[in-house]
Motif scaffolding. Structure first.
Motif, PDB file in Angstrom:
ATOM      1  N   LEU A 173      -7.670   2.569   7.503  1.00 22.60           N
ATOM      2  CA  LEU A 173      -8.160   1.444   8.284  1.00 22.60           C
ATOM      3  C   LEU A 173      -9.492   1.782   8.929  1.00 22.60           C
ATOM      4  CD1 LEU A 173      -4.782   0.620  10.078  1.00 22.60           C
ATOM      5  CD2 LEU A 173      -5.752  -0.595   8.133  1.00 22.60           C
ATOM      6  N   SER A 174     -10.221   0.752   9.310  1.00 23.56           N
ATOM      7  CA  SER A 174     -11.499   0.937   9.983  1.00 23.56           C
ATOM      8  C   SER A 174     -11.264   1.398  11.418  1.00 23.56           C
ATOM      9  CB  SER A 174     -12.295  -0.371   9.956  1.00 23.56           C
ATOM     10  OG  SER A 174     -11.514  -1.437  10.465  1.00 23.56           O
ATOM     11  N   SER A 175     -12.304   1.898  12.048  1.00 20.42           N
ATOM     12  CA  SER A 175     -12.176   2.508  13.380  1.00 20.42           C
ATOM     13  C   SER A 175     -11.865   1.494  14.480  1.00 20.42           C
ATOM     14  CB  SER A 175     -13.476   3.248  13.724  1.00 20.42           C
ATOM     15  OG  SER A 175     -14.573   2.338  13.703  1.00 20.42           O
ATOM     16  N   ASN A 176     -12.018   0.207  14.197  1.00 19.81           N
ATOM     17  CA  ASN A 176     -11.758  -0.805  15.231  1.00 19.81           C
ATOM     18  C   ASN A 176     -10.285  -1.200  15.307  1.00 19.81           C
ATOM     19  OD1 ASN A 176     -11.876  -2.121  12.695  1.00 19.81           O
ATOM     20  ND2 ASN A 176     -12.235  -4.094  13.695  1.00 19.81           N
ATOM     21  N   VAL A 177      -9.438  -0.538  14.508  1.00 25.67           N
ATOM     22  CA  VAL A 177      -8.019  -0.902  14.440  1.00 25.67           C
ATOM     23  C   VAL A 177      -7.160   0.208  15.045  1.00 25.67           C
ATOM     24  CG1 VAL A 177      -6.095  -1.575  12.951  1.00 25.67           C
ATOM     25  CG2 VAL A 177      -8.428  -2.273  12.357  1.00 25.67           C
ATOM     26  N   LEU A 178      -6.275  -0.175  15.963  1.00 25.54           N
ATOM     27  CA  LEU A 178      -5.292   0.741  16.541  1.00 25.54           C
ATOM     28  C   LEU A 178      -3.920   0.367  15.988  1.00 25.54           C
ATOM     29  CD1 LEU A 178      -4.326   2.898  18.623  1.00 25.54           C
ATOM     30  CD2 LEU A 178      -4.132   1.014  20.280  1.00 25.54           C
ATOM     31  N   VAL A 179      -3.216   1.353  15.392  1.00 29.65           N
ATOM     32  CA  VAL A 179      -1.911   1.105  14.780  1.00 29.65           C
ATOM     33  C   VAL A 179      -0.843   1.880  15.534  1.00 29.65           C
ATOM     34  CG1 VAL A 179      -0.519   1.430  12.709  1.00 29.65           C
ATOM     35  CG2 VAL A 179      -2.862   0.640  12.502  1.00 29.65           C
ATOM     36  N   GLN A 180       0.290   1.214  15.835  1.00 32.04           N
ATOM     37  CA  GLN A 180       1.443   1.870  16.459  1.00 32.04           C
ATOM     38  C   GLN A 180       2.733   1.263  15.933  1.00 32.04           C
ATOM     39  OE1 GLN A 180      -0.328   3.377  20.772  1.00 32.04           O
ATOM     40  NE2 GLN A 180       1.672   2.457  20.628  1.00 32.04           N
ATOM     41  N   LYS A 181       3.822   2.076  15.973  1.00 30.65           N
ATOM     42  CA  LYS A 181       5.123   1.608  15.494  1.00 30.65           C
ATOM     43  C   LYS A 181       5.753   0.598  16.451  1.00 30.65           C
ATOM     44  CE  LYS A 181       6.484   5.693  12.835  1.00 30.65           C
ATOM     45  NZ  LYS A 181       7.488   6.779  12.699  1.00 30.65           N
TER      46      LYS A 181
ATOM     47  N   ASN B  43       5.383   5.883   8.924  1.00 29.34           N
ATOM     48  CA  ASN B  43       4.385   6.937   9.165  1.00 29.34           C
ATOM     49  C   ASN B  43       3.192   6.818   8.225  1.00 29.34           C
ATOM     50  OD1 ASN B  43       5.862   8.180  11.249  1.00 29.34           O
ATOM     51  ND2 ASN B  43       7.136   9.274   9.762  1.00 29.34           N
ATOM     52  N   GLU B  44       3.437   6.345   7.000  1.00 33.32           N
ATOM     53  CA  GLU B  44       2.353   6.221   6.034  1.00 33.32           C
ATOM     54  C   GLU B  44       1.484   5.028   6.403  1.00 33.32           C
ATOM     55  OE1 GLU B  44       5.599   6.216   5.101  1.00 33.32           O
ATOM     56  OE2 GLU B  44       5.692   8.363   4.705  1.00 33.32           O
ATOM     57  N   ILE B  45       0.295   5.313   6.901  1.00 29.08           N
ATOM     58  CA  ILE B  45      -0.593   4.247   7.373  1.00 29.08           C
ATOM     59  C   ILE B  45      -1.747   4.088   6.388  1.00 29.08           C
ATOM     60  CG2 ILE B  45      -2.095   3.517   9.264  1.00 29.08           C
ATOM     61  CD1 ILE B  45      -0.413   5.245  11.123  1.00 29.08           C
ATOM     62  N   PRO B  46      -2.071   2.847   6.007  1.00 27.30           N
ATOM     63  CA  PRO B  46      -3.205   2.647   5.102  1.00 27.30           C
ATOM     64  C   PRO B  46      -4.515   3.038   5.781  1.00 27.30           C
ATOM     65  CG  PRO B  46      -2.417   0.551   5.958  1.00 27.30           C
ATOM     66  CD  PRO B  46      -1.423   1.581   6.398  1.00 27.30           C
TER      67      PRO B  46
ATOM     68  N   ALA C   2       5.172  -2.964   6.415  1.00 27.41           N
ATOM     69  CA  ALA C   2       4.816  -1.975   5.396  1.00 27.41           C
ATOM     70  C   ALA C   2       5.222  -2.400   3.987  1.00 27.41           C
ATOM     71  CB  ALA C   2       5.459  -0.630   5.739  1.00 27.41           C
ATOM     72  N   THR C   3       6.049  -3.446   3.858  1.00 25.64           N
ATOM     73  CA  THR C   3       6.450  -3.932   2.531  1.00 25.64           C
ATOM     74  C   THR C   3       5.511  -5.019   2.008  1.00 25.64           C
ATOM     75  OG1 THR C   3       7.897  -5.671   3.436  1.00 25.64           O
ATOM     76  CG2 THR C   3       8.883  -3.499   3.067  1.00 25.64           C
ATOM     77  N   MET C   4       4.444  -5.270   2.719  1.00 27.98           N
ATOM     78  CA  MET C   4       3.520  -6.322   2.315  1.00 27.98           C
ATOM     79  C   MET C   4       2.912  -6.012   0.950  1.00 27.98           C
ATOM     80  SD  MET C   4       0.426  -8.003   4.536  1.00 27.98           S
ATOM     81  CE  MET C   4       1.584  -8.514   5.798  1.00 27.98           C
ATOM     82  N   PRO C   5       2.863  -6.989   0.037  1.00 26.88           N
ATOM     83  CA  PRO C   5       2.247  -6.773  -1.279  1.00 26.88           C
ATOM     84  C   PRO C   5       0.815  -6.266  -1.127  1.00 26.88           C
ATOM     85  CG  PRO C   5       3.403  -8.865  -1.238  1.00 26.88           C
ATOM     86  CD  PRO C   5       3.423  -8.346   0.167  1.00 26.88           C
ATOM     87  N   GLU C   6       0.398  -5.465  -2.072  1.00 29.75           N
ATOM     88  CA  GLU C   6      -0.899  -4.791  -1.968  1.00 29.75           C
ATOM     89  C   GLU C   6      -2.060  -5.766  -1.829  1.00 29.75           C
ATOM     90  OE1 GLU C   6      -3.556  -1.393  -4.319  1.00 29.75           O
ATOM     91  OE2 GLU C   6      -1.572  -1.977  -5.062  1.00 29.75           O
ATOM     92  N   ASP C   7      -2.013  -6.880  -2.556  1.00 30.57           N
ATOM     93  CA  ASP C   7      -3.135  -7.825  -2.494  1.00 30.57           C
ATOM     94  C   ASP C   7      -3.248  -8.454  -1.095  1.00 30.57           C
ATOM     95  OD1 ASP C   7      -0.694  -9.156  -2.961  1.00 30.57           O
ATOM     96  OD2 ASP C   7      -1.702 -10.914  -3.760  1.00 30.57           O
ATOM     97  N   LYS C   8      -2.107  -8.761  -0.468  1.00 27.92           N
ATOM     98  CA  LYS C   8      -2.143  -9.334   0.882  1.00 27.92           C
ATOM     99  C   LYS C   8      -2.563  -8.277   1.902  1.00 27.92           C
ATOM    100  CE  LYS C   8      -0.477 -13.104  -0.884  1.00 27.92           C
ATOM    101  NZ  LYS C   8      -1.426 -14.172  -1.269  1.00 27.92           N
ATOM    102  N   LEU C   9      -2.095  -7.056   1.706  1.00 27.34           N
ATOM    103  CA  LEU C   9      -2.462  -5.966   2.618  1.00 27.34           C
ATOM    104  C   LEU C   9      -3.971  -5.722   2.572  1.00 27.34           C
ATOM    105  CD1 LEU C   9      -1.477  -3.766   4.566  1.00 27.34           C
ATOM    106  CD2 LEU C   9      -1.156  -2.267   2.579  1.00 27.34           C
TER     107      LEU C   9
ATOM    108  N   VAL D 259      -6.228  -7.907   1.887  1.00 28.77           N
ATOM    109  CA  VAL D 259      -6.874  -9.029   2.586  1.00 28.77           C
ATOM    110  C   VAL D 259      -6.958  -8.726   4.079  1.00 28.77           C
ATOM    111  CG1 VAL D 259      -6.576 -11.436   3.318  1.00 28.77           C
ATOM    112  CG2 VAL D 259      -6.287 -10.822   0.914  1.00 28.77           C
ATOM    113  N   LEU D 260      -5.834  -8.265   4.653  1.00 31.76           N
ATOM    114  CA  LEU D 260      -5.800  -7.954   6.082  1.00 31.76           C
ATOM    115  C   LEU D 260      -6.782  -6.836   6.428  1.00 31.76           C
ATOM    116  CD1 LEU D 260      -1.936  -8.034   6.717  1.00 31.76           C
ATOM    117  CD2 LEU D 260      -3.587  -9.771   7.393  1.00 31.76           C
ATOM    118  N   ILE D 261      -6.737  -5.762   5.646  1.00 33.93           N
ATOM    119  CA  ILE D 261      -7.613  -4.613   5.909  1.00 33.93           C
ATOM    120  C   ILE D 261      -9.079  -5.018   5.819  1.00 33.93           C
ATOM    121  CG2 ILE D 261      -8.336  -2.359   5.032  1.00 33.93           C
ATOM    122  CD1 ILE D 261      -5.410  -1.926   4.138  1.00 33.93           C
ATOM    123  N   LYS D 262      -9.412  -5.811   4.815  1.00 34.93           N
ATOM    124  CA  LYS D 262     -10.799  -6.239   4.600  1.00 34.93           C
ATOM    125  C   LYS D 262     -11.295  -7.104   5.753  1.00 34.93           C
ATOM    126  CE  LYS D 262     -13.686  -8.888   1.372  1.00 34.93           C
ATOM    127  NZ  LYS D 262     -13.703  -9.673   0.099  1.00 34.93           N
ATOM    128  N   VAL D 263     -10.478  -8.070   6.160  1.00 39.45           N
ATOM    129  CA  VAL D 263     -10.881  -8.985   7.235  1.00 39.45           C
ATOM    130  C   VAL D 263     -10.970  -8.252   8.566  1.00 39.45           C
ATOM    131  CG1 VAL D 263     -10.192 -10.999   8.583  1.00 39.45           C
ATOM    132  CG2 VAL D 263     -10.015 -11.051   6.093  1.00 39.45           C
TER     133      VAL D 263
END
Length: 545
Positions: free
Chosen positions: A356-364, A351-354, A323-330, A332-336
């Motif tokens: 994301l597209s529907s093909n991504v599953l996020v968990q802690k 808890n704060e999740i960016p 979650a500390t990833m710089p915005e520009d790198k984050l 890149v990940l979201i776009k790809v």
């Protein structure tokens, strides 16, 4: 009829006796001698402790008495699920300091304007000072030392400090050092081995395999520099802290470290390359990996089962806070991730999740090894930490590796050299680079084939890593310690071990031989010249007569 009954009774008795004998023999083999073992794991990193936790648990299962000094005491839940009456914790856990989980801020990972080797050594030095103080001043640790309790053997982590050698000296028992990663340059030196600078890139170098002439020069210089710094700056701090709590009268801590009976290393030659180790260096790479794949949670299983197009699994380990990833790198990940026709599982710690597209599953939290063994997972995107990388290799999954610090670079480079991974640079990461890496993993069958071959070689061993570690631990407990297994070079100086003194003497003898030969030749030539001159003078006199 009575004969038949007698035969039946006799047969039953024989079966019972055979079963008893087998059980008795099994018990004898399982715990031939009940050992008292002290384990010292004072580093704050959970991943370090997790590597050899299965060894501690298995030794307790086999009836040995374990006293474990660490920041990770067994929880009430773990104790309830798996009672281990012979396993005793001495907790170093500090409520204010906590442990190293989700602590690496990616905003500052490349903020230091100094060479990598200096930065990494500085971080290790700072960390070692903190952990040494916490462990050696701990009241329970001091009470244990003062109690005079005896142990059959000790387990001690080999990492960034020798200060725990003070405890080894106090308990005066044979000990095994444990490295959770590729051996540090100074650990290799303390074992009396040669750092193979010509073909094994050392920690902190970030050099490829194979190395060019210039890269081998850098490798050799890094090895010399890091080893020298550890044996001076680190050693002065270790000795000072140890003397503060357990001196005076402590010996030189390095001389204690040199007397390790064994070194267990969390590597395997199939990944990190073949190195000539003596019998007391035991490779147990993958020791933390469970022999069984556990059932997945329902939501994850459903997500994976329906992903017939394949899944990319993304996890940066226990220490990096994604979650500390710089915005520009984050971005890149979201776009790809949004652009690929695959499903993605992503470990995200807050808890704060960016968005994301529907093909991504996020968990802690994610059961990593169980996920990697699902047939629909086609790529593991990680940071090159040795626990995750070992699990990826064991599962035979191609990898994209994005290292940040420490041994992650050499782990990632080693996997890439085997053709089972691609390494991407976090500092220069962009959408095009990541997209290319993802495309290669899913569409270039070479990576999948190499990953499967590497997995086969990694798994194919005479015994499991855990069985190997247990056997050698009990071997030491049975009295097979020094001097049988350790290299005699461990107590030799660097000059003696590498024959520098011999080569200097031979060079001096060669120079002396050349000098004597030169003087002798000069003398002979001078004598010959003088005779010729005398002969010429005699001939001239006769002619004048």
């Amino acid at each position: 009829m009575w004969i038949a009954r007698a035969q039946t009774v006799l047969l039953c008795l024989l079966v019972i006796l055979a079963s008893y004998s087998h059980a008795n023999n099994s018990t004898t083999l399982k715990s031939e001698k009940r050992l008292k073992i002290l384990a010292i794991f004072a580093h704050l990193g959970k991943s370090h402790f997790d590597v050899f936790k299965p060894l501690l648990v298995e030794l307790a299962h086999r009836g040995h008495d374990l006293t474990v000094i660490s920041h990770f005491p067994r929880t009430e839940q773990a104790t309830a699920e798996e009672p281990l009456p012979t396993y005793k914790d001495i907790s170093l856990l500090d409520g204010k300091l906590g442990v190293f989980v989700n602590v690496v801020d990616l905003n500052s990972i490349n903020a230091f304007g100094v060479p990598v080797v200096i930065r990494d050594l500085y971080m290790l030095h700072s960390m070692s000072g903190i952990t040494c103080e916490i462990c050696l001043k701990n009241p329970e640790v001091k009470r244990l030392v003062d109690s005079g309790e005896k142990f059959d053997l000790l387990l001690v982590e080999s990492f960034n400090s020798n200060c725990y050698m003070a405890l080894v000296h106090k308990f005066n028992a044979p000990f095994i050092e444990i490295s959770t990663h590729q051996l540090m340059t100074w650990a290799i030196d303390d074992l009396g081995l040669s750092n193979e600078a010509s073909y094994i890139p050392a920690m902190f170098t970030r050099l490829p395999r194979p190395m060019s002439f210039f890269q081998r020069m850098i490798n050799a210089a890094t090895i010399l520099f890091s080893t020298m710094v550890f044996h001076t700056v680190f050693h002065w701090q270790d000795q000072s802290i140890a003397n503060k709590y357990y001196g005076p009268g402590l010996p030189d801590l390095r001389s204690v470290s040199n007397n390790a009976s064994f070194m267990f290393v969390n590597t395997h030659y199939s990944v990190h390359g073949a190195i000539s180790f003596p019998p007391n260096v035991i490779e147990v790479g993958g020791i933390h990996i469970s022999p069984k794949v556990k059932p997945l949670p329902a939501n994850i299983k459903k997500f994976l089962d329906e992903a017939h197009e394949g899944v990319l699994y993304f996890n940066l380990g226990s220490m990096v806070k994604t979650a500390t990833m710089p915005e520009d790198k984050l971005n890149v990940l979201i776009k790809v991730f949004a652009s690929i026709p695959r499903k993605v599982i992503w470990k995200w710690e807050v808890n704060e999740i960016p968005k994301l597209s529907s093909n991504v599953l996020v968990q802690k939290w994610l059961p990593q090894y169980d996920i990697l063994n699902h047939p629909n997972v086609k790529c593991y995107f990680g940071h090159g930490g040795l626990l995750g990388l070992s699990e990826g290799v064991q599962a035979g999954v191609p990898m994209i590796l994005m290292p940040f610090y420490g041994d992650q670079y050499q782990n990632a480079i080693a996997a890439q050299a085997r053709g089972a991974a691609l390494v991407v640079n976090f500092a220069t990461l962009d959408a095009e680079t990541l997209m290319h890496a993802v495309d290669e993993m899913f569409n270039n069958t070479r990576y999948n084939e190499n990953a499967k071959k590497l997995s086969k070689a990694y798994r194919d061993r005479p015994s499991t890593p855990l069985e190997t570690a247990v056997w050698w631990t009990e071997y030491l407990g049975r009295g097979n310690a020094l001097p049988y297994v350790r290299s005699e070079a461990a107590n030799m100086s660097w000059c003696q071990r590498n024959l520098i003194d011999v080569m200097l003497v031979l060079a001096l003898l060669a120079l002396l031989s050349i000098y004597v030969s030169f003087r002798a030749l000069k003398y002979i030539l001078a004598r010959r010249k003088k005779k010729q001159e005398e002969g010429n003078d005699g001939t001239s006199s006769k002619k004048r007569d």
